[in-house]
Scaffold this motif. Sequence first.
Motif, PDB file in Angstrom:
ATOM      1  N   TYR A  39       0.841  -1.190   0.000  1.00 20.95           N
ATOM      2  CA  TYR A  39       0.000   0.000   0.000  1.00 20.95           C
ATOM      3  C   TYR A  39       0.878   1.242   0.000  1.00 20.95           C
ATOM      4  N   ASN A  40       0.498   2.206  -0.801  1.00 17.36           N
ATOM      5  CA  ASN A  40       1.126   3.528  -0.789  1.00 17.36           C
ATOM      6  C   ASN A  40       0.001   4.533  -0.998  1.00 17.36           C
ATOM      7  N   LEU A  41      -0.669   4.856   0.102  1.00 20.59           N
ATOM      8  CA  LEU A  41      -1.872   5.683   0.061  1.00 20.59           C
ATOM      9  C   LEU A  41      -1.542   7.063   0.601  1.00 20.59           C
ATOM     10  N   GLY A  42      -1.503   8.048  -0.278  1.00 20.43           N
ATOM     11  CA  GLY A  42      -1.057   9.393   0.066  1.00 20.43           C
ATOM     12  C   GLY A  42      -2.117  10.233   0.730  1.00 20.43           C
ATOM     13  N   TYR A  43      -2.580   9.821   1.901  1.00 20.70           N
ATOM     14  CA  TYR A  43      -3.580  10.585   2.640  1.00 20.70           C
ATOM     15  C   TYR A  43      -2.946  11.768   3.354  1.00 20.70           C
ATOM     16  N   GLY A  44      -3.788  12.703   3.734  1.00 23.35           N
ATOM     17  CA  GLY A  44      -3.352  13.809   4.572  1.00 23.35           C
ATOM     18  C   GLY A  44      -2.821  14.987   3.790  1.00 23.35           C
ATOM     19  N   ALA A  45      -2.516  16.038   4.520  1.00 19.45           N
ATOM     20  CA  ALA A  45      -2.075  17.293   3.919  1.00 19.45           C
ATOM     21  C   ALA A  45      -0.750  17.164   3.183  1.00 19.45           C
ATOM     22  N   ASN A  46       0.061  16.209   3.570  1.00 25.62           N
ATOM     23  CA  ASN A  46       1.354  16.002   2.924  1.00 25.62           C
ATOM     24  C   ASN A  46       1.344  14.745   2.063  1.00 25.62           C
ATOM     25  N   GLY A  47       0.203  14.418   1.508  1.00 28.02           N
ATOM     26  CA  GLY A  47       0.039  13.183   0.762  1.00 28.02           C
ATOM     27  C   GLY A  47       1.000  13.015  -0.400  1.00 28.02           C
ATOM     28  N   ILE A  48       1.287  14.078  -1.139  1.00 33.18           N
ATOM     29  CA  ILE A  48       2.204  13.973  -2.279  1.00 33.18           C
ATOM     30  C   ILE A  48       3.607  13.654  -1.784  1.00 33.18           C
ATOM     31  N   LEU A  49       4.044  14.374  -0.766  1.00 32.83           N
ATOM     32  CA  LEU A  49       5.372  14.135  -0.190  1.00 32.83           C
ATOM     33  C   LEU A  49       5.472  12.704   0.344  1.00 32.83           C
ATOM     34  N   TYR A  50       4.459  12.277   1.098  1.00 33.96           N
ATOM     35  CA  TYR A  50       4.492  10.935   1.657  1.00 33.96           C
ATOM     36  C   TYR A  50       4.403   9.856   0.581  1.00 33.96           C
ATOM     37  N   SER A  51       3.741  10.145  -0.523  1.00 32.20           N
ATOM     38  CA  SER A  51       3.667   9.174  -1.619  1.00 32.20           C
ATOM     39  C   SER A  51       5.045   8.938  -2.223  1.00 32.20           C
ATOM     40  N   ILE A  52       5.822   9.991  -2.361  1.00 34.83           N
ATOM     41  CA  ILE A  52       7.199   9.845  -2.866  1.00 34.83           C
ATOM     42  C   ILE A  52       8.031   9.036  -1.876  1.00 34.83           C
TER      43      ILE A  52
END
Length: 161
Positions: A119-132
Motif C-alpha cells: 500500500y502507498n496511500l497518500g492521505y493527509g495534507a502532505n500526501g504527495i510528499l508521503y507518496s514519494i
Amino acid sequence: TKKELCTKFVSYTITSEKFKDKLWQNRELLQDNYTPYHYMRLSDDNRLIIGGEDTILKGDRIKDKKAEKKYKKLKKFAINMFPELKNASFEYEFCGLFSSTTNNLSIVGTLEEDEGIFYNLGYGANGILYSIYGAQNIVKLLKNEKIDDCLKFFSPNCQLP
C-alpha cells in the motif's frame, strides 16, 4: 482489503461572481478554527472561494440535499464576514472526497494478513510528499534493502491514536 484504513470526508466549496475590487489586500488565505472549519481565498480574477463545512461520508455516495445545505451555510458564513456580499451571486458549487487516517499520516507498507500487497496511500495534507517517500521505501522492500526506520509510523498495521 476489508480493513478500514481511513475515514472518508466530504468538503464543500462555493465560488462567487467576479468582483471589480478585492475584498481584502494581498490575497491571503483566511481560515478559522471552528468545527467544522471554513476558509476563504480570492482567485486571480477576484472571485471569492469559500470552503470547508467538512462532514464524514456516510454510505458510498455524497448526498445532494446535504451538499445544498452546506453550500447555504458557506454563503451565510461569507455574508457574515463580508455583509456587502448580501446580493452577490455565487456561480459555482463543488464538493469532493478526501480521506484521512487516525494519525494524519499516509499509509505505506503491507498488511500482516496479506503481505503480498503493498500500500502507498497518500492521505493527509502532505500526501504527495508521503507518496514519494512511500514509493522510495516500497522499492527498497521489493529489493530486500534496508528501509527507513520511520516507515513503521506509516504502517497499515499500526495507525497511532
